[in-house]
Design an enzyme around this catalytic site. Structure first.
Site, PDB file in Angstrom:
ATOM      1  N   LYS A   9       0.729  -1.030  -0.302  1.00  0.00           N
ATOM      2  CA  LYS A   9       0.140  -0.104   0.074  1.00  0.00           C
ATOM      3  C   LYS A   9       1.242   1.275   0.508  1.00  0.00           C
ATOM      4  O   LYS A   9       1.340   0.926   0.667  1.00  0.00           O
ATOM      5  CB  LYS A   9      -0.681  -0.072   1.521  1.00  0.00           C
ATOM      6  CG  LYS A   9      -1.129   1.054   1.584  1.00  0.00           C
ATOM      7  CD  LYS A   9      -2.542   1.678   3.123  1.00  0.00           C
ATOM      8  CE  LYS A   9      -1.492   1.521   3.474  1.00  0.00           C
ATOM      9  NZ  LYS A   9      -0.607   2.770   4.141  1.00  0.00           N
ATOM     10  N   ASP A  39      -5.650   0.201   8.683  1.00  0.00           N
ATOM     11  CA  ASP A  39      -5.408   0.191   7.236  1.00  0.00           C
ATOM     12  C   ASP A  39      -6.491  -1.355   6.772  1.00  0.00           C
ATOM     13  O   ASP A  39      -5.985  -2.046   5.610  1.00  0.00           O
ATOM     14  CB  ASP A  39      -4.983   0.207   6.693  1.00  0.00           C
ATOM     15  CG  ASP A  39      -3.704  -0.936   7.486  1.00  0.00           C
ATOM     16  OD1 ASP A  39      -3.885  -1.263   8.402  1.00  0.00           O
ATOM     17  OD2 ASP A  39      -2.248  -0.655   7.158  1.00  0.00           O
TER      18      ASP A  39
END
Length: 287
Positions: A10, A137
């Site tokens: 990410k 996340d």
């Protein structure tokens, strides 16, 4: 039959962080994209469930219940009412505590594989709920799709962005997320969560760079105070002719450079390996 999935890295193209609320949590706004590189997660039929870890960043990682992969397994087992009969192999290709969501991506990948193997009728909302319980996340790393993340990271608005060439570079210093946030709070200066709506209609790298120039990473300064080498990495990135835009991702220490072409990204990655022989760097595409 063995099932496998890439747990994609990410990257926070920007990260705006507000003052902590009464619980000590930080509302945020971030544009997240995902690289075409990452860790690898594989399920193989077995009598029980054992986690094995290999790869360049496997040393020192727990194989026990505190690993996010095993936390995902236990939550899945509780929800689905089953006990696993698969061993899990995690190939750890991404640096630890590096601001690119490695652990959360690993957990998201294993949840996706577990649904495929044990509960193909499980809905997306249920799977997202399991991922979200693992970390802030967790949901974004489960889907690995470009999105504007808001709230505490759990509110995702999908966004169409072009795939862009990039280079990720980490000097292999760890940045504890908790410590970086503590440094952020100690600054005592908090900005509003403005800006992030200007990314609709992005069609090329020039549009993206223009939009990003009006954003920031609020954790970059406290991360640099903790690990000053990050500032040198960013200075070096910005000095390279192939770099169109450079910034730190997440809570660090991984930094990224956006490039115009794959050839530019490859040339930059080769040069960075010479400049940072003890660091970690990879050419990739973000999207």
């Amino acid at each position: 039959m063995t099932l496998s999935k890439t747990a994609r890295a990410k990257v926070n193209l920007y990260l705006h962080v507000a003052a902590p609320d009464a619980r000590g949590y930080h509302p945020l706004q971030s544009l997240v994209v995902f690289a075409d590189i990452g860790d690898e997660v594989a399920l193989s039929p077995a009598q029980g469930c054992q986690l094995s870890i290999k790869g360049p960043f496997s040393q020192g990682l727990s194989r026990g219940e505190d690993n996010l992969v095993m936390k995902a397994v236990r939550r899945f087992e509780a929800f689905a009412g089953t006990r696993l009969s698969h061993d899990i192999l995690l190939t750890k290709n991404l640096p630890i505590a590096s601001g690119i969501g490695g652990g959360s991506a690993d957990a998201g990948a294993v949840l996706t594989l577990l649904r495929q193997a044990y509960a193909p009728d499980m809905g997306d909302d249920d799977l997202a709920s399991l991922a979200g319980a693992i970390g802030a996340d967790g949901v974004m790393c489960l889907w690995s799709q470009p999105a504007v993340a808001e709230g505490y990271g759990e509110k995702l608005t999908p966004i169409d962005l072009p795939s862009v060439p990039a280079v990720l570079i980490n000097p292999l210093v760890e940045c504890s997320t908790a410590a970086v946030y503590a440094g952020f709070d100690a600054q005592g200066k908090f900005n509003d969560l403005e800006a992030g709506r200007g990314f609709s209609g992005i069609v090329n790298i020039d549009d993206m760079v223009t939009a990003l120039s009006h954003t920031r990473n609020d954790l970059q300064a406290p991360a640099i105070r903790m690990q000053p080498v990050i500032a040198q990495v960013l200075t070096d990135l910005e000095a390279q002719q192939e770099t169109l835009f450079a910034r730190m991702s997440g809570s660090g220490a991984t930094c990224f450079a956006l490039c115009r072409t794959d050839e530019d990204a490859e040339a930059l990655s080769v040069r960075l390996r010479v400049m940072y022989p003890s660091g970690w760097g990879r050419r990739c595409r973000l999207g």
